[in-house]
Scaffold this motif. Sequence first.
Motif, mmCIF file in Angstrom:
data_model
loop_
_atom_site.group_PDB
_atom_site.id
_atom_site.type_symbol
_atom_site.label_atom_id
_atom_site.label_comp_id
_atom_site.label_asym_id
_atom_site.label_seq_id
_atom_site.Cartn_x
_atom_site.Cartn_y
_atom_site.Cartn_z
ATOM 1 N N GLU A 58 35.309 31.303 93.693
ATOM 2 C CA GLU A 58 33.690 30.173 93.330
ATOM 3 C C GLU A 58 33.443 30.554 91.408
ATOM 4 O O GLU A 58 31.767 30.574 91.333
ATOM 5 C CB GLU A 58 32.126 31.096 94.152
ATOM 6 N N MET A 59 33.815 31.806 90.663
ATOM 7 C CA MET A 59 33.321 32.696 89.942
ATOM 8 C C MET A 59 33.967 32.117 88.680
ATOM 9 O O MET A 59 35.074 31.174 88.904
ATOM 10 C CB MET A 59 33.405 33.731 89.667
ATOM 11 N N LEU A 80 35.458 45.172 91.477
ATOM 12 C CA LEU A 80 34.069 46.120 91.180
ATOM 13 C C LEU A 80 33.232 44.588 91.402
ATOM 14 O O LEU A 80 32.836 43.662 91.073
ATOM 15 C CB LEU A 80 34.227 46.726 90.330
ATOM 16 N N ALA A 81 32.492 45.244 92.490
ATOM 17 C CA ALA A 81 31.613 43.514 92.632
ATOM 18 C C ALA A 81 29.773 44.449 92.372
ATOM 19 O O ALA A 81 29.705 45.288 92.455
ATOM 20 C CB ALA A 81 31.201 43.544 94.311
ATOM 21 N N ALA A 82 28.969 43.983 91.517
ATOM 22 C CA ALA A 82 27.435 44.162 91.469
ATOM 23 C C ALA A 82 27.080 43.436 91.346
ATOM 24 O O ALA A 82 27.009 41.586 90.294
ATOM 25 C CB ALA A 82 27.700 44.785 89.981
ATOM 26 N N LYS A 129 34.789 39.323 84.613
ATOM 27 C CA LYS A 129 35.333 39.638 83.367
ATOM 28 C C LYS A 129 36.542 40.825 84.154
ATOM 29 O O LYS A 129 36.525 41.613 84.273
ATOM 30 C CB LYS A 129 34.272 40.575 82.855
ATOM 31 N N ARG A 130 37.935 40.300 82.734
ATOM 32 C CA ARG A 130 38.789 41.473 84.161
ATOM 33 C C ARG A 130 39.668 42.212 82.630
ATOM 34 O O ARG A 130 39.156 42.092 81.161
ATOM 35 C CB ARG A 130 40.262 40.953 83.734
ATOM 36 N N LEU A 131 39.324 43.507 82.224
ATOM 37 C CA LEU A 131 39.890 44.315 81.237
ATOM 38 C C LEU A 131 40.659 44.979 81.695
ATOM 39 O O LEU A 131 40.933 45.778 82.959
ATOM 40 C CB LEU A 131 38.000 45.083 80.556
ATOM 41 N N ILE A 167 32.466 41.270 88.629
ATOM 42 C CA ILE A 167 32.421 40.718 89.115
ATOM 43 C C ILE A 167 31.277 41.251 89.625
ATOM 44 O O ILE A 167 30.411 41.152 90.274
ATOM 45 C CB ILE A 167 33.061 40.348 90.822
ATOM 46 N N ASN A 168 30.071 39.646 88.839
ATOM 47 C CA ASN A 168 28.441 39.741 89.745
ATOM 48 C C ASN A 168 28.440 38.410 90.444
ATOM 49 O O ASN A 168 28.380 37.659 90.516
ATOM 50 C CB ASN A 168 28.035 38.786 88.287
ATOM 51 N N VAL A 169 28.108 39.229 91.599
ATOM 52 C CA VAL A 169 27.666 39.225 92.498
ATOM 53 C C VAL A 169 26.111 38.411 92.963
ATOM 54 O O VAL A 169 25.355 38.281 94.225
ATOM 55 C CB VAL A 169 28.332 39.558 93.899
ATOM 56 N N SER A 170 25.705 38.152 92.274
ATOM 57 C CA SER A 170 23.762 38.210 92.181
ATOM 58 C C SER A 170 23.470 37.054 92.960
ATOM 59 O O SER A 170 24.217 35.831 92.885
ATOM 60 C CB SER A 170 22.888 38.501 90.838
ATOM 61 N N GLY A 171 22.925 36.618 93.514
ATOM 62 C CA GLY A 171 21.769 35.902 94.275
ATOM 63 C C GLY A 171 21.031 35.026 93.167
ATOM 64 O O GLY A 171 20.748 35.599 92.631
#
Length: 151
Positions: free
Chosen positions: A147-148, A112-114, A77-79, A47-51
């Motif tokens: 929200e994604m 995974l949050a990145a 993305k799910r993998l 999960i891209n949690v960028s602001g």
Amino acid sequence: MKIELNRVIAFCVVLLLAGCATPSSTTAVTHAAPSVSAHELAQLYIINVSGPTLFESNQNITDNGEIIASLPRGMYKRLNITEGKHEFRFAAFPDGNRVAKLEAVRGNTYYLAAGYSPSRSWAFPFAGDPMTIKLITEGDAVDLLKEMRPQ
């Protein structure tokens, strides 16, 4: 005129075939041998949690040194991943403390949050590292995923 039309059609066919033969640059790496069945794998949501930033850029994530995702802000993305040891990092930072380690168990799902937090970068080091890469709980992930958009 007829010869010109035939040339244009032939050119378009060549371009179409060349485009079909070119591999996609966003193909996911699953780290799974072809003989491994789906029930022998674990699932990973990245999960891209960028602001918000002035210029958008993808977060490129590696697993044991191989790029597995390139995600724009607000996407996930799910993998599938194999069971065993995994080290998730930002591709731009292959060494150092920006790492999330996982011992994956088949059948389990991990999150995974990145991302990059621009508000932290202005106050670094007092606000902490502006780059986040960490495993999160399913409960936290469910809230984020609402929200994604999927990639």
